[in-house]
Design an enzyme around this catalytic site. Structure first.
Site, PDB file in Angstrom:
ATOM      1  N   LYS A  26      39.094  31.356  39.338  1.00 18.55           N
ATOM      2  CA  LYS A  26      38.594  32.727  39.209  1.00 18.55           C
ATOM      3  C   LYS A  26      37.202  32.788  39.812  1.00 18.55           C
ATOM      4  O   LYS A  26      36.301  32.057  39.384  1.00 18.55           O
ATOM      5  CB  LYS A  26      38.542  33.143  37.725  1.00 18.55           C
ATOM      6  CG  LYS A  26      37.723  34.411  37.455  1.00 18.55           C
ATOM      7  CD  LYS A  26      37.698  34.795  35.977  1.00 18.55           C
ATOM      8  CE  LYS A  26      36.709  35.943  35.713  1.00 18.55           C
ATOM      9  NZ  LYS A  26      36.652  36.342  34.284  1.00 18.55           N
ATOM     10  N   ASP A  83      30.407  40.036  37.036  1.00 20.35           N
ATOM     11  CA  ASP A  83      31.323  40.807  36.194  1.00 20.35           C
ATOM     12  C   ASP A  83      30.528  41.767  35.320  1.00 20.35           C
ATOM     13  O   ASP A  83      30.067  41.409  34.235  1.00 20.35           O
ATOM     14  CB  ASP A  83      32.159  39.845  35.323  1.00 20.35           C
ATOM     15  CG  ASP A  83      33.132  40.602  34.421  1.00 20.35           C
ATOM     16  OD1 ASP A  83      33.312  41.818  34.629  1.00 20.35           O
ATOM     17  OD2 ASP A  83      33.706  39.959  33.512  1.00 20.35           O
ATOM     18  N   LYS A 110      30.090  46.381  30.376  1.00 17.87           N
ATOM     19  CA  LYS A 110      29.602  45.489  29.329  1.00 17.87           C
ATOM     20  C   LYS A 110      28.266  45.985  28.780  1.00 17.87           C
ATOM     21  O   LYS A 110      27.523  46.672  29.484  1.00 17.87           O
ATOM     22  CB  LYS A 110      29.376  44.085  29.918  1.00 17.87           C
ATOM     23  CG  LYS A 110      30.630  43.307  30.221  1.00 17.87           C
ATOM     24  CD  LYS A 110      30.287  41.936  30.807  1.00 17.87           C
ATOM     25  CE  LYS A 110      31.528  41.145  31.138  1.00 17.87           C
ATOM     26  NZ  LYS A 110      32.366  40.799  29.990  1.00 17.87           N
ATOM     27  N   ASP A 141      30.400  34.060  36.453  1.00 16.83           N
ATOM     28  CA  ASP A 141      31.816  34.356  36.221  1.00 16.83           C
ATOM     29  C   ASP A 141      32.686  33.898  37.398  1.00 16.83           C
ATOM     30  O   ASP A 141      33.892  34.099  37.412  1.00 16.83           O
ATOM     31  CB  ASP A 141      31.995  35.856  35.951  1.00 16.83           C
ATOM     32  CG  ASP A 141      33.219  36.144  35.087  1.00 16.83           C
ATOM     33  OD1 ASP A 141      33.669  35.239  34.363  1.00 16.83           O
ATOM     34  OD2 ASP A 141      33.727  37.274  35.155  1.00 16.83           O
ATOM     35  N   ASP A 158      37.398  45.354  32.175  1.00 16.79           N
ATOM     36  CA  ASP A 158      36.639  44.122  31.958  1.00 16.79           C
ATOM     37  C   ASP A 158      37.574  42.906  31.800  1.00 16.79           C
ATOM     38  O   ASP A 158      37.102  41.770  31.798  1.00 16.79           O
ATOM     39  CB  ASP A 158      35.742  44.286  30.731  1.00 16.79           C
ATOM     40  CG  ASP A 158      34.659  43.223  30.654  1.00 16.79           C
ATOM     41  OD1 ASP A 158      34.458  42.503  31.659  1.00 16.79           O
ATOM     42  OD2 ASP A 158      34.012  43.110  29.596  1.00 16.79           O
ATOM     43  N   GLU A 212      39.316  41.489  33.965  1.00 20.75           N
ATOM     44  CA  GLU A 212      39.575  41.481  35.413  1.00 20.75           C
ATOM     45  C   GLU A 212      39.984  40.119  35.947  1.00 20.75           C
ATOM     46  O   GLU A 212      40.664  40.018  36.954  1.00 20.75           O
ATOM     47  CB  GLU A 212      38.322  41.969  36.164  1.00 20.75           C
ATOM     48  CG  GLU A 212      37.237  40.910  36.445  1.00 20.75           C
ATOM     49  CD  GLU A 212      36.615  40.297  35.207  1.00 20.75           C
ATOM     50  OE1 GLU A 212      36.722  40.911  34.129  1.00 20.75           O
ATOM     51  OE2 GLU A 212      36.036  39.194  35.308  1.00 20.75           O
ATOM     52  N   ARG A 227      42.056  37.878  34.901  1.00 18.70           N
ATOM     53  CA  ARG A 227      43.510  37.650  34.920  1.00 18.70           C
ATOM     54  C   ARG A 227      44.176  38.433  36.046  1.00 18.70           C
ATOM     55  O   ARG A 227      45.209  38.018  36.567  1.00 18.70           O
ATOM     56  CB  ARG A 227      44.087  37.996  33.533  1.00 18.70           C
ATOM     57  CG  ARG A 227      43.959  39.431  33.147  1.00 18.70           C
ATOM     58  CD  ARG A 227      44.091  39.646  31.635  1.00 18.70           C
ATOM     59  NE  ARG A 227      42.900  39.236  30.897  1.00 18.70           N
ATOM     60  CZ  ARG A 227      42.795  39.303  29.577  1.00 18.70           C
ATOM     61  NH1 ARG A 227      43.791  39.750  28.835  1.00 18.70           N
ATOM     62  NH2 ARG A 227      41.675  38.924  28.972  1.00 18.70           N
TER      63      ARG A 227
END
Ligand code: BES
Ligand code: MN
Ligand code: ZN
Length: 502
Positions: free
Chosen positions: A268, A273, A280, A291, A350, A352, A354
């Protein structure tokens, strides 16, 4: 900081480190230094509370002649001197001397009760010293001379030092991979975004890694609607990077077959993010620069494997996007079609990671038919609630593979803990509007995330490592200074060494 090796001798000058076992039991070199300093070592120990307990040390200044200092390091109990403890010792040596000496000589001898030979111990101490010497201070322009790390050389002295050197030369390549990962996760998101992270991956070409970079147009053609949906709010275009390293010797006259199928690592790579429209909270949002930790590990691992010329065929695939809110950003309720054809209702923008991995995993499986696929992702806050910063979450559709990863993790002190999966969790991500939704509710958040990924791996032998809790460490340890840890590089290098190359 460089690490060198030489045969055991009694140094007449400089800074010297020797070991002392619990109960003030001097190692042979400690005794030799005591003799050379006319008893200064034993006198100092007697006058202090230092008993040789592990992680304790005693510094003796100007013990005689041209010697600047002799530092006694506690080794604890001989039978507890494991490879990991020796690595920690190496890290502690660097920590203790970095502000004081430019060079240090570490004297290593066989210890009764410890299974390792002196040259094996020396290589482990060297590795720990190297790993502990890492710094990310390129943006600090005002460090005072006094606070600058000074240690430029650790010289490890032992019997059969060429053997220690040979063992360390392999480990040093792995450490270089770890350092690359640490660098990448430490860089801020105005420096590292999909295009620049792809450029970093391209630098591996120098080691014989073939690097392909897919553009948004190419990804669109492939139908990667899940990954592209995450990227669409950002001013930075996404990339998908494929790294190939073929180190497995080809059997003469053999046709490429299943035996040559690669092992695949998928990461990933969310370079920032923000959460997107499901934005967030402000507190700690800066953490989301790392991230892309999963992608960082895949890049560092490729560097380690290619660097040490591992006899293995590997592909590394990383999905690089920035998750931002904007007028073009994806909205809660949007339905996207992934490359697999499965549709996804995006309940929370959020969740994201996956979505990015859904397309990266499917692409990897379809194109390379890997015999094993391992993904890494800073996927959920929930894994930090469950495991803190001590273990990464391990999810797998194959218990044998899970056991192998658990053992590899123990060996290098990058531990993973197996989490459950099952139909009862899987159904939580069914959607009334699409084939699935990207969140499963409050409970078992790491597990429903893993169930989501599982829908994109088919029958491939697969493991998922949720590294959200272990990618960054605030306090630091002997071999992992505060900041990016590189967790995953050593673990997967060890797994490749023990299970794929053999
Ligand atoms: N990148 C985060 C997970 C994360 C949180 C990593 C903290 C490292 C530190 C991930 O994209 C995320 O936001 N996950 C959400 C999922 C939720 C919306 C279902 C989370 O964990 O809160
Ligand atoms: Mn997120
Ligand atoms: Zn994320």
């Amino acid at each position: 900081m460089k690490v060198t090796f030489a045969n055991l001798a009694v140094p007449a000058a400089g800074a010297v480190v020797v070991g002392v076992l619990e109960g003030r039991k001097l190692t042979a070199s400690a005794e030799a230094m005591d003799k050379a300093t006319k008893g200064a070592v034993t006198r100092a120990i007697k006058a202090s509370s230092f008993k040789g307990a592990k992680h304790h040390s005693l510094t003796i200044m100007t013990p005689g002649g041209k010697l600047a200092r002799v530092v006694c390091f506690g080794l604890g109990k001989a039978k507890e001197l494991t490879r990991l403890e020796l690595q920690n010792l190496g890290g502690h040596v660097v920590k203790a001397l970095n502000a004081h000496a430019t060079s240090v000589q570490v004297l290593v001898d066989e210890v009764e009760g410890c299974d390792l030979k002196a040259h094996e111990m020396a290589a482990e101490i060297a590795l720990g010293a190297k790993l502990g010497s890492y710094r990310f201070d390129k943006y600090k322009t005002k460090v005072k001379e006094h606070d600058k790390p000074k240690l430029a050389e650790v010289k490890v002295l032992c019997k059969l030092s060429p053997k220690a050197k040979a063992a360390f030369e392999i480990e040093e390549k792995v450490a270089a991979g770890v350092f690359f990962t640490r660098d990448l996760v430490s860089e801020p998101s105005n420096v590292i975004y999909p295009e620049t992270l792809a450029a970093q991956a391209k630098s591996l070409a120098a080691l014989g890694v073939k690097v392909e970079v897919l553009t948004p147009a190419q990804m669109k053609k492939l139908g990667m609607g899940a990954l592209l949906g995450v990227a669409q709010g950002s001013a930075h275009d996404p990339r998908l990077v494929v790294m190939h390293y073929n180190g497995k010797p080809q059997r003469a006259g053999a046709k490429a077959g299943k035996a040559d199928a690669p092992v695949a690592f998928v990461g990933k790579g969310v370079t920032f993010d923000s959460g997107g429209i499901s934005i967030k909270p402000a507190a700690n949002m800066e953490d989301m620069k790392w991230d892309m930790g999963g992608a960082g590990v895949v890049i560092g691992l490729m560097k380690a494997l290619a660097g040490r010329k591992a006899k293995v065929n590997v592909v590394g695939v990383i999905g690089l996007v920035e998750n931002m809110p904007s007028g073009t950003a994806q909205r809660p309720g949007d339905i996207v079609t992934s490359m697999s054809g499965q549709t996804i209702e995006v309940i929370n923008t959020d969740a994201e990671g996956r979505l990015v991995l859904a397309d990266a995993l499917w692409y990897t499986k379809e194109r390379f038919k890997p015999h094993t696929m391992v993904d890494l992702a800073t996927l959920t806050g929930a894994i930090m609630v469950a495991l803190g910063d001590q273990y990464a979450g391990l999810f797998s559709n194959n218990d044998g593979l899970a056991d192998e990863l658990i053992s590899a993790g123990r060996a290098v002190d990058e531990r993973v803990w197996m989490m459950p999966m099952g139909e009862g969790y899987d159904k939580l991500i069914n959607s009334p509007a699409a084939d699935m939704q990207n969140v499963g509710g409050r409970w078992g958040g790491s597990i429903t995330a893993a169930q989501f990924l599982k829908r994109f791996v088919g029958d491939t032998k697969w493991a998922h490592l949720d590294i959200a809790g272990v990618t960054w460490n605030k306090t630091g340890t002997a071999t992992k200074p505060a900041g990016g840890t590189g967790f995953g590089v050593r673990l997967l290098d060890r797994w490749v060494r023990d299970k794929i190359e053999k």
